[in-house]
Design a protein around this motif. Structure first.
Motif, PDB file in Angstrom:
ATOM      1  N   ASP A 245       0.819  -1.217   0.000  1.00 59.93           N
ATOM      2  CA  ASP A 245       0.000   0.000   0.000  1.00 59.93           C
ATOM      3  C   ASP A 245       0.851   1.265   0.000  1.00 59.93           C
ATOM      4  OD1 ASP A 245      -2.463  -1.443   0.171  1.00 59.93           O
ATOM      5  OD2 ASP A 245      -2.133  -1.711   2.318  1.00 59.93           O
ATOM      6  N   VAL A 246       2.096   1.163   0.447  1.00 55.05           N
ATOM      7  CA  VAL A 246       2.933   2.353   0.601  1.00 55.05           C
ATOM      8  C   VAL A 246       4.184   2.279  -0.268  1.00 55.05           C
ATOM      9  CG1 VAL A 246       2.081   2.757   2.930  1.00 55.05           C
ATOM     10  CG2 VAL A 246       4.115   1.350   2.598  1.00 55.05           C
ATOM     11  N   ALA A 247       4.176   1.429  -1.274  1.00 54.58           N
ATOM     12  CA  ALA A 247       5.360   1.263  -2.127  1.00 54.58           C
ATOM     13  C   ALA A 247       5.712   2.551  -2.848  1.00 54.58           C
ATOM     14  CB  ALA A 247       5.124   0.133  -3.130  1.00 54.58           C
ATOM     15  N   HIS A 248       4.726   3.434  -3.023  1.00 58.64           N
ATOM     16  CA  HIS A 248       4.990   4.693  -3.734  1.00 58.64           C
ATOM     17  C   HIS A 248       5.923   5.607  -2.965  1.00 58.64           C
ATOM     18  CE1 HIS A 248       1.495   5.371  -1.121  1.00 58.64           C
ATOM     19  NE2 HIS A 248       1.879   6.633  -1.048  1.00 58.64           N
ATOM     20  N   ASN A 249       6.149   5.349  -1.679  1.00 60.12           N
ATOM     21  CA  ASN A 249       7.036   6.212  -0.904  1.00 60.12           C
ATOM     22  C   ASN A 249       8.392   5.574  -0.622  1.00 60.12           C
ATOM     23  OD1 ASN A 249       5.496   8.525  -0.718  1.00 60.12           O
ATOM     24  ND2 ASN A 249       4.334   7.783   1.021  1.00 60.12           N
ATOM     25  N   ASP A 250       8.710   4.495  -1.340  1.00 61.18           N
ATOM     26  CA  ASP A 250      10.069   3.947  -1.294  1.00 61.18           C
ATOM     27  C   ASP A 250      10.903   4.741  -2.291  1.00 61.18           C
ATOM     28  OD1 ASP A 250      12.386   2.538  -1.174  1.00 61.18           O
ATOM     29  OD2 ASP A 250      11.547   0.613  -1.802  1.00 61.18           O
ATOM     30  N   ALA A 251      11.350   5.920  -1.866  1.00 63.61           N
ATOM     31  CA  ALA A 251      12.024   6.848  -2.780  1.00 63.61           C
ATOM     32  C   ALA A 251      13.303   6.264  -3.345  1.00 63.61           C
ATOM     33  CB  ALA A 251      12.307   8.169  -2.058  1.00 63.61           C
TER      34      ALA A 251
ATOM     35  N   LEU B  69      12.922  11.799   1.639  1.00 59.62           N
ATOM     36  CA  LEU B  69      12.551  10.402   1.869  1.00 59.62           C
ATOM     37  C   LEU B  69      13.678   9.462   1.458  1.00 59.62           C
ATOM     38  CD1 LEU B  69       8.828  10.404   0.650  1.00 59.62           C
ATOM     39  CD2 LEU B  69       9.659  10.383   3.009  1.00 59.62           C
ATOM     40  N   ALA B  70      14.372   9.805   0.368  1.00 61.57           N
ATOM     41  CA  ALA B  70      15.472   8.961  -0.094  1.00 61.57           C
ATOM     42  C   ALA B  70      16.652   9.026   0.865  1.00 61.57           C
ATOM     43  CB  ALA B  70      15.904   9.393  -1.496  1.00 61.57           C
ATOM     44  N   VAL B  71      16.971  10.221   1.361  1.00 61.09           N
ATOM     45  CA  VAL B  71      18.089  10.376   2.291  1.00 61.09           C
ATOM     46  C   VAL B  71      17.793   9.663   3.605  1.00 61.09           C
ATOM     47  CG1 VAL B  71      19.329  12.069   3.710  1.00 61.09           C
ATOM     48  CG2 VAL B  71      18.954  12.503   1.280  1.00 61.09           C
ATOM     49  N   ALA B  72      16.587   9.873   4.153  1.00 57.83           N
ATOM     50  CA  ALA B  72      16.228   9.211   5.412  1.00 57.83           C
ATOM     51  C   ALA B  72      16.141   7.700   5.220  1.00 57.83           C
ATOM     52  CB  ALA B  72      14.896   9.754   5.918  1.00 57.83           C
ATOM     53  N   ASP B  73      15.486   7.260   4.152  1.00 59.76           N
ATOM     54  CA  ASP B  73      15.388   5.835   3.796  1.00 59.76           C
ATOM     55  C   ASP B  73      15.031   4.983   5.013  1.00 59.76           C
ATOM     56  OD1 ASP B  73      15.415   3.730   2.002  1.00 59.76           O
ATOM     57  OD2 ASP B  73      17.566   3.327   2.273  1.00 59.76           O
TER      58      ASP B  73
ATOM     59  N   ARG C  52       9.048   2.529   4.629  1.00 58.34           N
ATOM     60  CA  ARG C  52       8.814   1.472   3.638  1.00 58.34           C
ATOM     61  C   ARG C  52       7.732   0.509   4.098  1.00 58.34           C
ATOM     62  NH1 ARG C  52      14.502   1.666   3.542  1.00 58.34           N
ATOM     63  NH2 ARG C  52      14.656  -0.267   4.747  1.00 58.34           N
ATOM     64  N   ALA C  53       7.599   0.337   5.411  1.00 66.81           N
ATOM     65  CA  ALA C  53       6.610  -0.612   5.936  1.00 66.81           C
ATOM     66  C   ALA C  53       5.244   0.028   6.157  1.00 66.81           C
ATOM     67  CB  ALA C  53       7.118  -1.212   7.251  1.00 66.81           C
ATOM     68  N   GLN C  54       5.226   1.306   6.610  1.00 68.14           N
ATOM     69  CA  GLN C  54       3.965   1.938   6.996  1.00 68.14           C
ATOM     70  C   GLN C  54       3.583   3.150   6.160  1.00 68.14           C
ATOM     71  OE1 GLN C  54       3.624   2.426  11.446  1.00 68.14           O
ATOM     72  NE2 GLN C  54       5.758   1.762  11.401  1.00 68.14           N
ATOM     73  N   GLY C  55       4.505   3.653   5.328  1.00 64.59           N
ATOM     74  CA  GLY C  55       4.231   4.877   4.597  1.00 64.59           C
ATOM     75  C   GLY C  55       4.531   6.094   5.438  1.00 64.59           C
ATOM     76  N   VAL C  56       4.175   7.266   4.929  1.00 59.45           N
ATOM     77  CA  VAL C  56       4.415   8.513   5.652  1.00 59.45           C
ATOM     78  C   VAL C  56       3.244   9.452   5.407  1.00 59.45           C
ATOM     79  CG1 VAL C  56       5.744   9.510   3.736  1.00 59.45           C
ATOM     80  CG2 VAL C  56       6.071  10.393   6.062  1.00 59.45           C
ATOM     81  N   GLN C  57       2.780  10.068   6.463  1.00 58.71           N
ATOM     82  CA  GLN C  57       1.691  11.032   6.356  1.00 58.71           C
ATOM     83  C   GLN C  57       2.263  12.430   6.171  1.00 58.71           C
ATOM     84  OE1 GLN C  57      -0.787  11.391   9.831  1.00 58.71           O
ATOM     85  NE2 GLN C  57      -2.353  12.575   8.769  1.00 58.71           N
TER      86      GLN C  57
ATOM     87  N   MET D 200      16.516  13.173 -10.619  1.00 54.53           N
ATOM     88  CA  MET D 200      15.324  13.821 -11.164  1.00 54.53           C
ATOM     89  C   MET D 200      14.495  12.852 -12.004  1.00 54.53           C
ATOM     90  SD  MET D 200      14.781  16.822 -10.058  1.00 54.53           S
ATOM     91  CE  MET D 200      13.542  17.368 -11.242  1.00 54.53           C
ATOM     92  N   ILE D 201      15.132  11.880 -12.636  1.00 53.95           N
ATOM     93  CA  ILE D 201      14.368  10.818 -13.302  1.00 53.95           C
ATOM     94  C   ILE D 201      13.566  10.051 -12.257  1.00 53.95           C
ATOM     95  CG2 ILE D 201      14.557   8.628 -14.543  1.00 53.95           C
ATOM     96  CD1 ILE D 201      14.956  10.937 -16.371  1.00 53.95           C
ATOM     97  N   GLY D 202      14.169   9.844 -11.080  1.00 56.39           N
ATOM     98  CA  GLY D 202      13.434   9.209  -9.989  1.00 56.39           C
ATOM     99  C   GLY D 202      12.251  10.037  -9.540  1.00 56.39           C
ATOM    100  N   VAL D 203      12.444  11.374  -9.438  1.00 52.01           N
ATOM    101  CA  VAL D 203      11.333  12.262  -9.102  1.00 52.01           C
ATOM    102  C   VAL D 203      10.227  12.138 -10.144  1.00 52.01           C
ATOM    103  CG1 VAL D 203      10.639  14.681  -8.829  1.00 52.01           C
ATOM    104  CG2 VAL D 203      12.801  13.889  -7.849  1.00 52.01           C
ATOM    105  N   HIS D 204      10.626  12.115 -11.418  1.00 53.57           N
ATOM    106  CA  HIS D 204       9.668  11.979 -12.527  1.00 53.57           C
ATOM    107  C   HIS D 204       8.863  10.689 -12.405  1.00 53.57           C
ATOM    108  CE1 HIS D 204       8.320  11.430 -16.718  1.00 53.57           C
ATOM    109  NE2 HIS D 204       8.867  10.239 -16.639  1.00 53.57           N
ATOM    110  N   LYS D 205       9.536   9.574 -12.183  1.00 55.97           N
ATOM    111  CA  LYS D 205       8.842   8.280 -12.079  1.00 55.97           C
ATOM    112  C   LYS D 205       7.928   8.256 -10.854  1.00 55.97           C
ATOM    113  CE  LYS D 205      12.340   5.503 -14.480  1.00 55.97           C
ATOM    114  NZ  LYS D 205      11.399   4.833 -15.423  1.00 55.97           N
ATOM    115  N   TRP D 206       8.374   8.863  -9.784  1.00 58.43           N
ATOM    116  CA  TRP D 206       7.584   8.923  -8.546  1.00 58.43           C
ATOM    117  C   TRP D 206       6.292   9.707  -8.767  1.00 58.43           C
ATOM    118  CZ3 TRP D 206       7.805  13.353  -4.832  1.00 58.43           C
ATOM    119  CH2 TRP D 206       7.181  13.077  -3.615  1.00 58.43           C
TER     120      TRP D 206
END
Length: 816
Positions: free
Chosen positions: A298-304, A511-515, A520-525, A593-599
């Motif tokens: 459900d939260v895979a979209h925030n695995d930066a 999100l990528a720096v914090a990682d 990855r398990a619960q997402g982020v609000q 930035m390609i990662g930002v685009h895909k996200w």
């Protein structure tokens, strides 16, 4: 009371074409006979109001013009009949102060005309403000249809208004001084927060979304009789109106709202048409989960980091090798350097034992700590990390903090409001943030964290060593703990696409720096913690926040002293990876930035044609043809509104106006049609086998359609995104809409930026490096098309669009 009382009839007005004339005029107004009536009825009364006048706005663009001038949404009048109630609205100064109140309704006999009822005393000023080619003064229909109602004088109508706490006109609402919300214009349904821009909108929205209005106009009833004689002097804002039948006096006065809003008939509403007064706030609750049993899927979209790795893989598939400079500025090093270079601001003396229990000072709480990346501002004594995007010496250097068991008091966070340029941010009380650890005070100065408003907002005012509060608030049994990760976002700007991309790219890189594994398990609000409106990008922030609801902290506060197990504090500002005015790195390809685009495309995949084709197995009937859009990014409606409303234009806004825009767009359309017709498919269709000579042969036949993209007129979601996801070429004068090159298909698009000669001499001439940088980040073709202004050379524009693009090969710098 329903403030949208029916405009019963109008006296004749003088007419002068294309202007508003100060005719002696008045209005008829129907109102209920009792305070509990919702509106006019058979027992209602009709008042002849000499204090009100009527103006006529006519022309096909009248409604559009007023939409950009008044606080309410007048678009429903497009289909409204003459019997429909008028729209109540106000006109504001650019700083959000009241100028005029008015009722707007359709003219019953003239299809392109609107009737504007205004305060007679301010009619001349209103005419001067609205005296554009779209408006005129003219005859209005005579009063009709209410002859059975009893007549009443203006004093009776005014007494009725005062009994309900409704102010009207410049005598009661000081022009140029009053804030409209202080006079209940919002409660009276005179403001729309969804219509978009209008003059004075920014300050009005700040006040609304902040959720704190300390003054309101209230009705006060004095129970003294007429025989009792005059009482104490009344406040200047109200007028004493004596009801001869009851001997009671009604006034309207200012009430300072300190702890609660006193009930009144105008705010509580006595009829079904009145706006309900239940607070807009959904806050003081922790119930934010939208689905049950959140899973990593459900939260895979925030695995930066996944998207960053996809960007690196895409770069490698193209054979691109970044130069050292591009790698530090835009490559994987941009993430890893921040990831492994941070310092600890404070750490608790509590210890986590092997069995999972805590020992030490905090016996029932997790380890509270706050981590920040290494400072990277230019011009400080501290050594800057060379990989960071610091090409301008902004003092707001902090990108990200990660905290554990941080306690926040929302009301203390919004205790005050900053002044001047920082009015977008709150001014918290000391102790609004509480930490169960001892802050290393010397680090605040060494790392520049006492400079820059957004840095001081969180940490300079934090209360450290608050062990008792943290222990109590972070106890799971206390019911004030948010267990899922939360990202508090302070936006720098929200007004257009480039600023929003800066915010979104900063959230992504944070999100990528914090990682964090819990993300990855619960997402982020996402919690917007500034004082700016949601603005148009709210759907994207909500998509990031899923499966939790997006919070705007000003309107949805948490309970006092809420504990956050994992909190990210993200300051988004102009030094993001998406903002690069430095010409030395403006030709870099960027896997990040390609990662930002895909996200971003993943967040709104329901609008992505590639995703829809894959999911729904849809294929066009003409399977050999791919259609792409050429989007002309126009700004004329927005700039025309600025010009005609008296807001004024800056030097760089004037520099990008295109007087011959119609001719340019017409020429581009003809060039596109000619280009399409030279495909071998169409050449054979039109000319048979003989037509194939010299046709454009290609394995895939790509054809284009021109779209006139006045993005300021379209909702961001879904209209703007649906257009951009189908776009192959963006062309237009330097402006925020060119940012959308980051949302077009990576490596399969082009950006043609038209720039008049002499642009570099304007106050923001160095901004010409922004869009080539974004285009090259995405592997898009970029060309800066120069012309002698103010008119665009049509041949220059069409030649830039139609000629074959030069071959693009990867270079050592990473440019494509």
């Amino acid at each position: 009371m329903s403030r949208q009382g029916m405009l019963a009839g109008l006296l004749p007005l003088c007419r002068q074409r294309h202007s508003l004339v100060g005719a002696s005029c008045s209005s008829w107004r129907s109102f209920s006979a009792t305070e509990t009536d919702a509106g006019p009825s058979s027992s209602g009364r009709v008042a002849h109001l000499t204090s009100r006048g009527v103006l006529l706005a006519e022309g096909p663009q009248a409604l559009t013009f007023l939409q950009g001038m008044v606080t309410n949404d007048v678009r429903p009048l497009q289909t409204a009949g003459p019997a429909e109630p008028p729209v109540y609205a106000t006109v504001l100064t650019p700083k959000g102060k009241f100028l005029h109140d008015l009722f707007i309704s359709r003219h019953p006999d003239m299809p392109d005309a609107l009737l504007l009822e205004v305060d007679a005393a301010g009619a001349t000023a209103a005419m001067q403000l609205l005296n554009k080619p779209l408006v005129a003064a003219g005859p209005a229909p005579a009063a009709a249809g209410l002859q059975s109602a009893s007549a009443a004088g203006e004093e009776a109508y005014r007494a009725w208004r005062y009994s309900l706490g409704v102010a009207e006109g410049e005598a009661e609402i000081p022009a140029g001084q009053a804030a409209p919300l202080d006079f209940n214009v919002d409660v009276l349904r005179g403001v729309s927060y969804t219509k978009g821009c209008y003059v004075g909108q920014e300050r009005n929205s700040f006040t609304h979304y902040r959720g704190v209005i300390r003054k309101r106009l209230m009705p006060v009833r004095l129970e003294a009789t007429a025989a009792a004689g005059p009482g104490p002097a009344l406040p200047a804002v109200g007028l004493d109106v004596l009801d001869a039948a009851t001997g009671k006096s009604h006034i309207i006065v200012w009430i300072e709202l300190i702890r609660f809003l006193a009930p009144s008939s105008v705010l509580a509403g006595n009829d079904s048409n009145s706006r309900k007064t239940s607070s807009r706030r959904k806050g003081h609750t922790l119930e934010d989960v939208l689905i049950a049993n959140v899973t990593p899927a459900d939260v895979a979209h925030n695995d930066a980091m996944r998207f960053v790795r996809e960007g690196v893989a895409y770069m490698e598939s193209l054979g691109v090798k970044l130069s050292e400079q591009c790698e530090k500025r835009y490559g994987y090093t941009f993430i890893t350097d921040q990831k492994y270079h941070h310092f600890r601001l404070c750490k608790s003396e509590a210890r986590l034992n092997d069995d999972g229990t805590l020992s030490g000072i905090l016996s029932t709480a997790f380890e509270p700590d706050t981590e920040l990346p290494e400072l990277t501002a230019v011009g400080t004594s501290h050594k800057s990390s060379p990989s960071m995007p610091r090409n301008v010496g902004y003092k707001d250097a902090q990108l990200l903090c990660v905290g554990r068991n941080v306690v926040l008091d929302t009301c203390a966070h919004y205790d005050g409001q900053a002044e001047g340029f920082n009015v977008r941010f709150p001014a918290p009380k000391v102790g609004s943030v509480k930490l169960g650890c001892s802050v290393k005070v010397q680090l605040l100065g060494e790392r520049n964290l006492t400079k820059g408003y957004k840095n001081r907002l969180w940490w300079a005012n934090a209360q450290d060593n608050a062990y008792d509060v943290v222990r109590q608030s972070c106890d799971p049994a206390g019911g004030r703990v948010v267990e899922h990760p939360v990202a508090f976002v302070i936006r720098d700007r929200y007004t257009h696409t480039l600023h929003e991309l800066e915010v979104l790219s900063t959230i992504f890189t944070s999100l990528a720096v914090a990682d964090l594994p819990e993300v990855r398990a619960q997402g982020v609000q996402i919690v917007l913690a500034d004082q700016m409106p949601h603005a148009s990008y709210r759907p994207t922030y909500a998509a990031i926040s899923y499966p939790y609801r997006l919070r705007h902290l000003a309107e949805a506060p948490y309970p006092p002293n809420t504990c956050f197990r994992t909190a990210l504090f993200i300051n988004a500002f102009t030094n993001s990876i998406a903002f690069n005015p430095n010409p030395n790195t403006s030709d870099c390809f960027s896997p990040v930035m390609i990662g930002v685009h895909k996200w971003l495309r993943t967040l709104h995949k329901e609008l992505d044609p590639a995703y829809l084709a894959r999911v729904h197995h849809h294929a066009a009937e003409t399977g050999g043809i791919i259609r792409r859009q050429v989007v002309w990014t126009s700004r004329r409606n927005l700039e025309a509104l600025r010009l005609t409303s008296g807001t004024g234009m800056t030097e760089w806004q004037s520099a990008r106006m295109v007087p011959n825009e119609n001719a340019v767009v017409t020429a581009l359309q003809l060039a596109i049609l000619e280009w399409n017709s030279r495909s071998c498919l169409l050449s054979r269709y039109y000319g048979g086998d003989e037509g194939l000579a010299g046709c454009r042969a290609a394995a895939v036949d790509v054809q284009f359609d021109l779209v006139f993209g006045e993005f300021s007129d379209w909702p961001y979601y879904p209209d703007q995104l649906m257009t951009i996801y189908r776009t192959g070429i963006l062309i237009g004068v330097h402006g925020a809409a060119l940012t959308f090159v980051t949302s077009t298909a990576a490596g399969e698009s082009a950006l043609l930026e038209l720039a008049g000669v002499g642009w570099e001499d304007t106050q923001t001439g160095n901004m010409l490096n922004l869009f080539p940088s974004l285009a090259h980040n995405m592997g898009a073709y970029y060309e800066q098309v120069r012309y002698q202004g103010p008119d665009i050379d049509i041949k220059v524009a069409t030649d830039a669009l139609v000629r074959p693009a030069p071959a693009r090969c990867p270079t050592s710098s990473g440019a494509t």
